[in-house]
Design a protein around this motif. Structure first.
Motif, PDB file in Angstrom:
ATOM      1  N   LEU A 247      -7.810 -39.598  -9.519  1.00 40.59           N
ATOM      2  CA  LEU A 247      -8.753 -40.260  -8.333  1.00 40.59           C
ATOM      3  C   LEU A 247      -8.667 -39.293  -7.227  1.00 40.59           C
ATOM      4  O   LEU A 247      -7.849 -38.863  -6.632  1.00 40.59           O
ATOM      5  CB  LEU A 247      -8.354 -41.748  -7.935  1.00 40.59           C
ATOM      6  N   GLY A 248     -10.052 -39.360  -6.561  1.00 42.05           N
ATOM      7  CA  GLY A 248     -10.054 -38.549  -5.093  1.00 42.05           C
ATOM      8  C   GLY A 248     -10.494 -39.530  -4.179  1.00 42.05           C
ATOM      9  O   GLY A 248     -11.552 -40.118  -4.312  1.00 42.05           O
ATOM     10  N   ALA A 249      -9.669 -39.760  -3.045  1.00 44.69           N
ATOM     11  CA  ALA A 249     -10.115 -40.706  -1.941  1.00 44.69           C
ATOM     12  C   ALA A 249     -10.686 -40.040  -0.967  1.00 44.69           C
ATOM     13  O   ALA A 249     -10.461 -39.637   0.205  1.00 44.69           O
ATOM     14  CB  ALA A 249      -8.606 -41.218  -1.523  1.00 44.69           C
ATOM     15  N   ALA A 250     -12.118 -39.779  -1.191  1.00 44.52           N
ATOM     16  CA  ALA A 250     -12.879 -38.897  -0.365  1.00 44.52           C
ATOM     17  C   ALA A 250     -13.538 -39.939   0.732  1.00 44.52           C
ATOM     18  O   ALA A 250     -14.290 -39.607   1.529  1.00 44.52           O
ATOM     19  CB  ALA A 250     -13.889 -38.154  -0.875  1.00 44.52           C
ATOM     20  N   ASP A 251     -13.165 -41.256   0.688  1.00 40.93           N
ATOM     21  CA  ASP A 251     -13.366 -42.155   1.862  1.00 40.93           C
ATOM     22  C   ASP A 251     -12.564 -41.952   2.998  1.00 40.93           C
ATOM     23  O   ASP A 251     -11.363 -42.635   2.913  1.00 40.93           O
ATOM     24  CB  ASP A 251     -13.607 -43.492   1.245  1.00 40.93           C
ATOM     25  N   THR A 252     -12.463 -41.010   3.608  1.00 37.68           N
ATOM     26  CA  THR A 252     -11.577 -40.572   4.855  1.00 37.68           C
ATOM     27  C   THR A 252     -11.930 -41.458   6.128  1.00 37.68           C
ATOM     28  O   THR A 252     -11.335 -41.483   7.184  1.00 37.68           O
ATOM     29  CB  THR A 252     -11.523 -39.194   5.216  1.00 37.68           C
ATOM     30  N   PHE A 253     -13.268 -42.243   5.995  1.00 35.33           N
ATOM     31  CA  PHE A 253     -13.554 -42.779   7.338  1.00 35.33           C
ATOM     32  C   PHE A 253     -12.831 -44.242   7.362  1.00 35.33           C
ATOM     33  O   PHE A 253     -12.297 -44.602   8.594  1.00 35.33           O
ATOM     34  CB  PHE A 253     -15.086 -43.130   7.117  1.00 35.33           C
ATOM     35  N   ARG A 254     -12.775 -45.065   6.402  1.00 36.72           N
ATOM     36  CA  ARG A 254     -12.048 -46.165   6.732  1.00 36.72           C
ATOM     37  C   ARG A 254     -10.404 -46.288   6.205  1.00 36.72           C
ATOM     38  O   ARG A 254     -10.330 -45.621   5.241  1.00 36.72           O
ATOM     39  CB  ARG A 254     -12.636 -47.245   5.597  1.00 36.72           C
ATOM     40  N   ALA A 255      -9.713 -46.236   7.308  1.00 36.87           N
ATOM     41  CA  ALA A 255      -8.286 -45.934   7.157  1.00 36.87           C
ATOM     42  C   ALA A 255      -7.617 -46.611   5.999  1.00 36.87           C
ATOM     43  O   ALA A 255      -6.858 -45.788   5.078  1.00 36.87           O
ATOM     44  CB  ALA A 255      -7.572 -46.588   8.296  1.00 36.87           C
ATOM     45  N   ALA A 256      -7.819 -47.634   5.571  1.00 37.53           N
ATOM     46  CA  ALA A 256      -7.233 -48.326   4.469  1.00 37.53           C
ATOM     47  C   ALA A 256      -7.606 -48.078   3.082  1.00 37.53           C
ATOM     48  O   ALA A 256      -6.972 -48.210   2.030  1.00 37.53           O
ATOM     49  CB  ALA A 256      -7.229 -49.657   4.703  1.00 37.53           C
ATOM     50  N   ALA A 257      -8.724 -47.209   2.997  1.00 30.07           N
ATOM     51  CA  ALA A 257      -9.382 -47.172   1.582  1.00 30.07           C
ATOM     52  C   ALA A 257      -8.374 -46.294   0.731  1.00 30.07           C
ATOM     53  O   ALA A 257      -8.576 -46.487  -0.572  1.00 30.07           O
ATOM     54  CB  ALA A 257     -10.705 -46.411   1.941  1.00 30.07           C
ATOM     55  N   ALA A 258      -7.968 -45.025   1.369  1.00 35.75           N
ATOM     56  CA  ALA A 258      -7.309 -44.138   0.511  1.00 35.75           C
ATOM     57  C   ALA A 258      -5.901 -44.895  -0.054  1.00 35.75           C
ATOM     58  O   ALA A 258      -5.831 -44.837  -1.347  1.00 35.75           O
ATOM     59  CB  ALA A 258      -6.772 -42.906   1.342  1.00 35.75           C
ATOM     60  N   GLU A 259      -5.451 -45.814   0.774  1.00 38.12           N
ATOM     61  CA  GLU A 259      -4.228 -46.431   0.431  1.00 38.12           C
ATOM     62  C   GLU A 259      -4.574 -47.529  -0.771  1.00 38.12           C
ATOM     63  O   GLU A 259      -3.972 -47.756  -1.656  1.00 38.12           O
ATOM     64  CB  GLU A 259      -3.476 -47.136   1.574  1.00 38.12           C
ATOM     65  N   GLN A 260      -5.701 -48.110  -0.301  1.00 34.39           N
ATOM     66  CA  GLN A 260      -6.351 -49.184  -1.448  1.00 34.39           C
ATOM     67  C   GLN A 260      -6.599 -48.557  -2.801  1.00 34.39           C
ATOM     68  O   GLN A 260      -6.203 -49.128  -3.801  1.00 34.39           O
ATOM     69  CB  GLN A 260      -7.533 -49.937  -0.733  1.00 34.39           C
ATOM     70  N   LEU A 261      -7.180 -47.483  -2.667  1.00 28.63           N
ATOM     71  CA  LEU A 261      -7.415 -46.656  -4.032  1.00 28.63           C
ATOM     72  C   LEU A 261      -6.259 -46.065  -4.797  1.00 28.63           C
ATOM     73  O   LEU A 261      -5.856 -46.304  -5.867  1.00 28.63           O
ATOM     74  CB  LEU A 261      -8.257 -45.365  -3.611  1.00 28.63           C
ATOM     75  N   ALA A 262      -5.168 -45.528  -3.954  1.00 24.20           N
ATOM     76  CA  ALA A 262      -4.017 -45.070  -4.438  1.00 24.20           C
ATOM     77  C   ALA A 262      -3.267 -46.219  -5.273  1.00 24.20           C
ATOM     78  O   ALA A 262      -2.549 -46.193  -6.333  1.00 24.20           O
ATOM     79  CB  ALA A 262      -3.030 -44.585  -3.365  1.00 24.20           C
ATOM     80  N   THR A 263      -3.352 -47.502  -4.657  1.00 29.97           N
ATOM     81  CA  THR A 263      -2.617 -48.915  -5.284  1.00 29.97           C
ATOM     82  C   THR A 263      -3.212 -49.141  -6.609  1.00 29.97           C
ATOM     83  O   THR A 263      -2.643 -49.226  -7.498  1.00 29.97           O
ATOM     84  CB  THR A 263      -2.819 -50.002  -4.299  1.00 29.97           C
ATOM     85  N   TRP A 264      -4.753 -48.842  -6.622  1.00 27.49           N
ATOM     86  CA  TRP A 264      -5.491 -49.380  -7.865  1.00 27.49           C
ATOM     87  C   TRP A 264      -4.945 -48.215  -8.939  1.00 27.49           C
ATOM     88  O   TRP A 264      -4.650 -48.552 -10.093  1.00 27.49           O
ATOM     89  CB  TRP A 264      -6.829 -49.277  -7.628  1.00 27.49           C
ATOM     90  N   GLY A 265      -4.681 -46.927  -8.449  1.00 30.21           N
ATOM     91  CA  GLY A 265      -4.288 -45.795  -9.397  1.00 30.21           C
ATOM     92  C   GLY A 265      -2.810 -45.934  -9.829  1.00 30.21           C
ATOM     93  O   GLY A 265      -2.699 -46.094 -11.178  1.00 30.21           O
ATOM     94  N   ALA A 266      -2.011 -46.410  -8.847  1.00 25.39           N
ATOM     95  CA  ALA A 266      -0.766 -46.651  -9.344  1.00 25.39           C
ATOM     96  C   ALA A 266      -0.663 -47.617 -10.245  1.00 25.39           C
ATOM     97  O   ALA A 266       0.546 -47.604 -11.262  1.00 25.39           O
ATOM     98  CB  ALA A 266       0.142 -46.906  -8.044  1.00 25.39           C
ATOM     99  N   ARG A 267      -0.998 -48.772 -10.113  1.00 20.32           N
ATOM    100  CA  ARG A 267      -0.977 -49.742 -11.180  1.00 20.32           C
ATOM    101  C   ARG A 267      -1.228 -49.326 -12.696  1.00 20.32           C
ATOM    102  O   ARG A 267      -0.766 -50.184 -13.574  1.00 20.32           O
ATOM    103  CB  ARG A 267      -1.837 -50.943 -10.844  1.00 20.32           C
ATOM    104  N   VAL A 268      -1.937 -48.428 -12.950  1.00 19.76           N
ATOM    105  CA  VAL A 268      -2.362 -47.906 -14.322  1.00 19.76           C
ATOM    106  C   VAL A 268      -1.798 -46.257 -14.548  1.00 19.76           C
ATOM    107  O   VAL A 268      -2.201 -45.732 -15.530  1.00 19.76           O
ATOM    108  CB  VAL A 268      -3.585 -47.974 -14.701  1.00 19.76           C
ATOM    109  N   GLY A 269      -0.877 -45.954 -13.640  1.00 19.86           N
ATOM    110  CA  GLY A 269      -0.290 -44.518 -13.803  1.00 19.86           C
ATOM    111  C   GLY A 269      -1.364 -43.434 -13.438  1.00 19.86           C
ATOM    112  O   GLY A 269      -1.010 -42.432 -14.121  1.00 19.86           O
ATOM    113  N   VAL A 270      -2.327 -43.724 -12.558  1.00 18.32           N
ATOM    114  CA  VAL A 270      -3.364 -42.469 -12.351  1.00 18.32           C
ATOM    115  C   VAL A 270      -2.863 -42.027 -11.029  1.00 18.32           C
ATOM    116  O   VAL A 270      -2.622 -42.803 -10.116  1.00 18.32           O
ATOM    117  CB  VAL A 270      -4.642 -43.239 -12.441  1.00 18.32           C
ATOM    118  N   ASP A 271      -2.824 -40.711 -11.155  1.00 12.67           N
ATOM    119  CA  ASP A 271      -2.732 -39.963  -9.562  1.00 12.67           C
ATOM    120  C   ASP A 271      -4.030 -40.089  -8.749  1.00 12.67           C
ATOM    121  O   ASP A 271      -5.163 -39.882  -9.302  1.00 12.67           O
ATOM    122  CB  ASP A 271      -2.396 -38.589  -9.888  1.00 12.67           C
ATOM    123  N   THR A 272      -3.551 -40.052  -7.412  1.00 13.53           N
ATOM    124  CA  THR A 272      -4.902 -40.382  -6.466  1.00 13.53           C
ATOM    125  C   THR A 272      -4.387 -38.988  -5.387  1.00 13.53           C
ATOM    126  O   THR A 272      -3.640 -39.039  -4.846  1.00 13.53           O
ATOM    127  CB  THR A 272      -4.811 -41.590  -5.664  1.00 13.53           C
TER     128      THR A 272
END
Ligand SMILES: Nc1nc2c(ncn2[C@@H]2O[C@H](COP(=O)(O)OP(=O)(O)OP(=O)(O)O)[C@@H](O)[C@H]2O)c(=O)[nH]1
Length: 415
Positions: A247-272
């Motif tokens: 996953l690539g967190a190119a939503d760098t505008f909303r502060a929490a977006a990258a963390e939110q995405l990384a959490t989604w990824g971590a739940r299924v063992g996917v790197d962000t």
């Protein structure tokens, strides 16, 4: 006279005792030897319980972990060594226990999802489907009834042109086929609605490696439509199919977006891949994500982008830039436009502008669980000429289903 014979002293020494010179030499050697032994004994002694100098795989594990040997002797060994290392059974160092890795989620396979989520589609869209069934089951279908059919279709956001087309088709068939049982009406509606939704469209996601590199997917749309959530949900769909995802967190505008995405990824063992810096250049995050995907030989890289209003031209240009930068490494195979179904026709305007900046290859229609405007599927496909590939039917992690034209129409007409 016989004098008693007296052996000279020297003779006495030679025959019965030790020569004094030899004695002195012997003593000197002894002294030197002792001094040397004493000096040798001052070499530093190995720490108690340290490993023998050589060890192979068959040797019993020594007391303590390799961390002991790796340490500089100046370090506070006492802290890490046991007080009395009698038997080498206990480890000398207790590494702080890493927190137990949380078990990964096992996402639901995509195939079974629409069946599970069907009830939500039925519930939210039954006014649409049931309304049409009731109208067309009337004994007499006059112009007023046709007006009501038209109104129902427009209310469901089918769009003017498709509504007119559908009413014409239905009128023609009702006239030709004559009397109708409720079952016939249902069949008629099913066939005509399905034709509008177009089962022939290719709704597969481009998520397969091509030319020795991962497929690249970009997810775009206005603020709050559910992009980040959708990226997370798509990752789960693909993980359920045993694909390797980055996953690539190119939503760098909303502060929490990258963390939110990384959490989604971590739940299924996917790197962000994300930046630690707020407001970082989204194109470089996207570029890096693709680089990592290529390096890891993953199947697909999914890039989340910040929400942007279609009338903000600088933000729309940024989207074009992200795509161009990514394409220095790999072609972007899929650009998914996420639309919130509850915004109805407004989504059409958004879709038009986004399509001008990046080539949209598929639509994700979210929040279909909260609207009776299922007709938007038809309108949006007509407008863009691209298929609805996925539909969001709730906030749950697996509440995203591949869109299937016939299954969708069946759900609308569920008795
Ligand atoms: N009911 C329902 N809610 C959804 C669905 N998809 C997303 N949501 C919700 O929509 C809200 C916004 O989702 P996000 O993924 O943060 O939206 P976004 O587009 O990334 O937002 P920005 O980054 O601010 O543009 C969240 O509360 C989601 O749970 C859906 O299919 N059904």
């Amino acid at each position: 006279m016989v004098r008693p014979s007296r052996a000279p002293a020297a003779t006495l020494c030679q025959t019965g005792g030790v020569d004094p010179i030899s004695l002195i030499a012997l003593a000197a050697i002894l002294v030197v030897g002792l001094v040397l032994l004493g000096l040798l004994d001052r070499r530093p002694k190995p720490p108690k319980g340290a490993y023998p100098t050589t060890r192979d795989a068959n040797d019993p594990a020594p007391t303590g972990s390799t961390a002991v040997l790796d340490r500089d002797e100046k370090t506070d060994v006492a802290v890490v060594e046991p007080v009395a290392p009698a038997a080498p059974a206990e480890p000398e160092i207790v590494e702080p226990e890493a927190p137990a890795t949380p078990a990964l989620d096992r996402p639901e396979p995509a195939g079974s999802r629409l069946a599970r989520l069907r009830a939500r589609l039925v519930k939210s869209n039954n006014i649409f489907g049931k309304g049409l069934l009731a109208l067309l089951s009337r004994d007499t279908i006059d112009d007023d009834v046709w007006d009501e059919v038209e109104e129902t279709l427009l209310m469901a956001d089918l769009g003017t042109e498709p509504t007119m087309e559908l009413v014409d088709r239905l009128r023609e068939r009702v006239t030709v086929e004559g009397t109708r049982s409720p079952e016939q009406v249902r069949t008629l509606l099913r066939e005509e609605l399905a034709a509008m939704v177009d089962p022939s469209m290719d709704r597969r996601l481009a998520a397969t490696r091509k030319d020795g590199r991962p497929a690249v997917m970009m997810v775009v749309g206005v603020n709050g439509v559910g992009k980040t959530t959708t990226v997370g949900k798509i990752a789960r769909v693909l993980v359920a199919e045993e694909r390797q995802v980055v996953l690539g967190a190119a939503d760098t505008f909303r502060a929490a977006a990258a963390e939110q995405l990384a959490t989604w990824g971590a739940r299924v063992g996917v790197d962000t891949v994300k930046s630690d810096q707020d407001g970082a250049d989204p194109a470089s995050v996207a570029f890096e994500a693709v680089r990592v995907g290529i390096e890891q030989e993953s199947d697909v890289v999914i890039i989340d982008t910040a929400g942007r209003l279609q009338n903000k031209s600088n933000l729309m240009d940024e989207l074009g830039k992200i795509k161009r930068v990514v394409e220095k490494q790999a072609e972007v195979d899929e650009v998914l436009l996420v639309l919130d179904a509850t915004t109805g026709q407004n989504g059409l305007t958004q879709a038009k502008v986004f399509a001008e900046v990046v080539d949209i290859t598929g639509i994700v229609l979210t929040k279909l669980d909260g609207t009776a405007k299922g007709g938007i599927v038809v309108a949006i496909q007509r407008q863009l000429g691209v298929p609805v590939k996925l539909i969001g039917l709730g906030e749950g992690a697996d509440d995203l289903a591949p869109f299937d034209a016939e299954g969708f129409v069946d759900a609308l007409l569920e008795p």
